[in-house]
Scaffold this motif. Structure first.
Motif, PDB file in Angstrom:
ATOM      1  N   ASP A 754      41.413  34.080  44.583  1.00 51.93           N
ATOM      2  CA  ASP A 754      40.430  34.765  43.930  1.00 51.93           C
ATOM      3  C   ASP A 754      38.648  34.171  43.994  1.00 51.93           C
ATOM      4  O   ASP A 754      38.847  32.852  43.001  1.00 51.93           O
ATOM      5  N   ARG A 784      41.918  39.667  51.538  1.00 59.37           N
ATOM      6  CA  ARG A 784      41.910  41.012  51.650  1.00 59.37           C
ATOM      7  C   ARG A 784      40.679  41.303  50.222  1.00 59.37           C
ATOM      8  O   ARG A 784      40.659  40.766  49.313  1.00 59.37           O
ATOM      9  N   PHE A 786      39.276  43.234  47.376  1.00 64.44           N
ATOM     10  CA  PHE A 786      39.985  44.634  46.535  1.00 64.44           C
ATOM     11  C   PHE A 786      39.446  44.710  45.263  1.00 64.44           C
ATOM     12  O   PHE A 786      39.593  46.020  45.004  1.00 64.44           O
ATOM     13  N   ASP A 787      37.489  44.570  46.217  1.00 63.40           N
ATOM     14  CA  ASP A 787      36.204  45.465  44.822  1.00 63.40           C
ATOM     15  C   ASP A 787      35.441  45.213  45.556  1.00 63.40           C
ATOM     16  O   ASP A 787      34.730  43.690  46.069  1.00 63.40           O
ATOM     17  N   TYR A 803      37.202  38.426  46.965  1.00 60.26           N
ATOM     18  CA  TYR A 803      39.244  38.878  47.993  1.00 60.26           C
ATOM     19  C   TYR A 803      39.753  38.590  47.222  1.00 60.26           C
ATOM     20  O   TYR A 803      39.959  37.100  46.043  1.00 60.26           O
ATOM     21  N   ALA A 804      40.848  38.316  48.145  1.00 62.23           N
ATOM     22  CA  ALA A 804      41.736  37.867  47.697  1.00 62.23           C
ATOM     23  C   ALA A 804      42.764  36.517  48.797  1.00 62.23           C
ATOM     24  O   ALA A 804      42.562  37.974  49.338  1.00 62.23           O
TER      25      ALA A 804
END
Length: 840
Positions: A754, A784, A786-787, A803-804
């Motif tokens: 992450d 991805r 995610f926040d 991001y992941a």
């Protein structure tokens, strides 16, 4: 077209045991759409007789008027004594002949009649109305008052023809001749192999110079006009019961004798007619195009402002009727009215019009004025021009017979010469079309049965009958042979396509898109491709927007939707609004299909031949006349995207779901979308995404997604927070790098890292993602977001994107050092390109 079986038997000697179902089966076999067979008088049983009212006593003290009557029914009640009956109707008087149903009878609807006490009196039966007997609309909705000549005690079931079968036929536009008993009888005669008694075969008086003067100023719009005059009509003459019943069974309301006769002949022969009160017509009858702005009050009492393309009937005052659609109120046949002495006054002299008008002109006039009439329905489908004289003669004969009139010797007939229509067809052409060997004799016999004259051997010269305007080329004649020989007799064979003629890549993409959206929970809808400027106004689309460049239809189905759609969104929103209004509040709809964009460079279309394959040049010229037709996919969403339940909370649909629908479509083309903020009607300016794809290294707009503008939602009456997405499938296909590749599957574990980066608020998340992908290298499997976070911790004008990153190798298990190095490399590129800073 409603066809009473009893009336049909007048022209075809059907076997006595033939039922309406039998006729239905035969007519369907020859291509007519017989929807239902209505059983009139089903369950009806007598005694139902003619009675004469002897006395009427008004009963008082009740909320509504009640009358206690005695009625003479002869020996029908077994005693000959007057029948005592309580009745609430008031449209009859002492001495009138009425229809009486006696105890023991059963009326339609299983209504059993018995003697019973009501309103303080005992009623032994009932005086009947037409509604109670299932006779249809007679315009009075009261007690049936019969002419005085019918004897008391006569069986009313037979007298009123209450038992019958009526075939309801949905006549297709190409079979207009079947909007008449004559046309349906012809088809029935062919189907049963029986001779036809053609009601149009009459002794017709020849035209002469003594008829009513007629001036046809537009021979294209009116190529035939027959006028006949009948004088001395008896105003007291009533339409006979047999004619009233036939009109009612055919779905028409009896009005008055002269009007009923014209309607009856129209139903019989298919030729619309009009009767003018001769005393109200001033000067010659004319036919011309209307002057724009002229006004006419039609028979329905509506004042209509005429268009320059409307064909009108005129006299010296101006328009007196919309040709082929509806007559004017100023020459209407007057209803009989009694004066103070009881003498009846009404129309006594009439001029009968039997004309043939251009089908397209009548159809456009009827649609322009939103005026659908029985006459217009027939003219716009094609009426037999040769039947006009016979229809006028039949009308005159009935007026003389039933109304006591006198036919004037003058006969006016204005005719624009036209030759017979002939078609040349190879004798084996139907064989080639159907894949069945019929033979010349069968082809000739079937064409002659539909009224054609046929000459020749291997090459047939076919003269088409005047009542079949739909027969225009060899394939039409082949269809006649095939349908009469029986579609059910055609063999069922599968075509053998040549190798390599399967679905194209474009077709495969469209199917994959449909399956992907359906799998994501969307329901497919198919909407009409018609729209109008008003809808684009409601969507807030600017005047210079390319979506305003619409293709306008020459003959639209609706004046409010004259254009072909330039976007799929309006149709989907209409479907969503309709379903939401019916209680479906959680909706996700999609549609794939073409839109139409006019370029202004389209060439005039040329008519292609049908007797051979068009040449490449002819096909190219036809393609050059077509507008651009890019294929699109679109979705609309409202309500809950996921329902709440025992498994947990749900969540409402929103702009993110619309964006994800665009990503799902793009994945089917093997394209990774770039998503950026955008402003594009009809979307909310702060919640609208531009969907971009790389084509030859350049970013190309392929669609938009997001939440609709609140003003659009309010204007269209949509649910709050309605979202939508529309994407161009053709552009996606061009952005694809080749055949869709199956995903790689590795047996080695994934390493997840992450990373949170702080960037300026103006930096697009798509740019950050692109930088991470480019820097991470080939080990990166997916990235991805995610926040997203904003606040004091990251500073003003900044945002934090988390991001992941998933890393995986095909041939080994990654070490922690390798995954960390790939992550650091991705971060380094993001720092360099977008000025990102790693959040601690």
């Amino acid at each position: 077209m409603r066809v009473p079986l009893s009336w049909l038997r007048e022209y075809v000697d059907l076997p006595a045991t033939t039922t309406g179902r039998d006729v239905q089966e035969k007519l369907i076999a020859v291509g007519l759409e017989v929807e239902t067979v209505e059983q009139l008088g089903e369950g009806l049983s007598g005694p139902l007789v003619v009675g004469q009212v002897l006395t009427i006593e008004e009963l008082e003290g009740f909320k509504k008027p009640i009358r206690f009557c005695t009625v003479n029914v002869g020996q029908a009640n077994g005693t000959g004594e007057p029948q005592e009956i309580v009745c609430g109707a008031r449209n009859f008087a002492v001495g009138d002949k009425v229809v009486v149903v006696l105890p023991g009878a059963v009326l339609p609807g299983d209504f059993k009649i018995a003697a019973r006490k009501t309103y303080g009196k005992k009623s032994h039966g009932m005086i009947c109305s037409g509604d109670e007997l299932g006779m249809g609309d007679d315009g009075t909705h009261g007690i049936i008052v019969l002419p005085p000549e019918y004897e008391v005690g006569t069986d009313a079931i037979e007298l009123l023809e209450l038992r019958d079968e009526v075939l309801d036929i949905a006549v297709t536009p190409d079979r207009g001749y079947c909007l008449s008993m004559r046309g349906v009888a012809r088809e029935a005669a062919i189907a049963f192999g029986l001779p036809l008694r053609d009601p149009a075969l009459l002794d017709v008086a020849p035209p002469n110079a003594g008829g009513y003067p007629v001036q046809v100023g537009d021979p294209i719009g009116c190529d035939r006009f027959t006028a006949r005059t009948v004088t001395g009509l008896d105003p007291e003459a009533r339409t006979p019961i047999w004619m009233q019943r036939r009109l009612q069974k055919a779905g028409m309301r009896p009005v008055s004798l002269a009007v009923d006769i014209t309607n009856y002949v129209m139903l019989e022969l298919g030729q619309p007619l009009h009767a003018y009160d001769r005393t109200t017509v001033e000067g010659p009858i004319g036919v011309r195009r209307a002057t724009p702005g002229e006004e006419l009050v039609t028979l329905d009492g509506t004042k209509r402002v005429l268009d320059g393309e409307d064909l009108v009937i005129t006299d010296n005052r101006g328009p007196i009727g919309l040709a082929g659609v509806m007559g004017g109120a100023n020459t209407e046949i007057a209803a009989p009215v009694a004066d103070e002495t009881g003498r009846m006054h009404g129309t006594t002299d009439v001029v009968i019009e039997a004309a043939h008008f251009d089908a397209i002109s009548i159809a456009r006039t009827a649609r322009r004025h939103r005026l659908s009439s029985e006459a217009a329905k027939r003219f716009e489908r094609g009426v037999d021009p040769e039947a006009a004289s016979a229809a006028a003669q039949r009308t005159v004969d009935l007026l003389v017979l039933l109304a006591g009139g006198t036919a004037e010797e003058g006969v006016t007939e204005v005719v624009s010469p036209r030759g017979p229509r002939t078609i040349t067809i190879p004798a084996d052409h139907p064989d080639k079309v159907a894949g069945v060997t019929y033979g010349r004799e069968t082809v000739v016999r079937r064409l002659q049965q539909v009224g054609c004259d046929v000459y020749g051997q291997d090459e047939l010269v076919v003269t088409v009958p005047s009542w079949r305007p739909d027969l225009g080329d060899p394939n039409d004649l082949a269809e006649e042979v095939i349908r009469l020989e029986g579609y059910e007799n055609l063999p069922s064979t599968l075509p053998l396509p040549p190798a390599g003629r399967g679905l194209t890549e474009r077709q495969r993409l469209h199917r994959r898109v449909g399956r992907a959206l359906a799998g994501a929970g969307y329901v497919e809808t198919l909407n009409y491709p018609f729209t109008g400027p008003a809808v684009l106004d409601q969507l807030g689309i600017e005047p210079d927007d390319p979506r305003r460049d619409a293709v306008t239809l020459v003959n639209p189905l609706s004046d409010e939707e004259p254009d072909l759609r330039t976007t799929l969104i309006p149709g989907l929103l209409a479907s969503l609004r309709r379903n939401y209004g019916r209680g479906n509040h959680d909706l996700a709809l999609f549609e794939t299909g073409p839109v139409f964009r006019a370029t202004g460079t389209e060439l005039p279309a040329r008519r292609l031949v049908v007797d051979r394959r068009p040449t490449d040049d002819e096909i190219a010229s036809l393609d050059a006349s077509l507008p651009q037709q890019p294929r699109r996919a679109a979705v609309v969403l409202a309500g809950a995207r996921e329902q709440a339940g025992w498994w947990g909370a749900g969540y409402p649909s929103g702009w993110a779901d619309a964006v994800e629908a665009g990503r799902a479509v793009a994945r089917e083309a093997g394209v990774e979308l770039i998503v950026r903020q955008d402003q594009h009607a009809p979307w909310h300016p702060g919640r609208c995404a531009a969907l971009l794809a790389l084509v030859d290294g350049e970013e190309v707009l392929v669609g938009n997604a997001g939440e609709l503008h609140p003003r659009v939602v309010k204007t269209l009456g949509l649910p709050e927070r309605t979202s939508a997405m529309e994407i161009d499938l053709d552009r996606l296909e061009r952005a694809a790098t080749g055949s869709l590749q199956a995903p790689r599957i590795s047996t080695f574990p994934v390493a997840t890292q992450d990373v949170a980066l702080i960037v300026d608020a103006s930096v697009a998340a798509a740019d950050v993602e692109t930088a991470l992908r480019d820097g991470a290298g080939e080990l990166l499997e997916s990235v991805r977001l995610f926040d997203v976070f904003t606040g004091e911790q990251v500073g003003d004008g900044k945002k934090s994107l988390a991001y992941a990153l998933r890393f995986r190798a095909d041939d080994r298990t990654l070490t922690a050092e390798e995954a960390t190095a790939a992550r650091d490399a991705a971060v380094a590129v993001a720092v360099e390109r977008v000025g990102a800073a790693l959040r601690g």
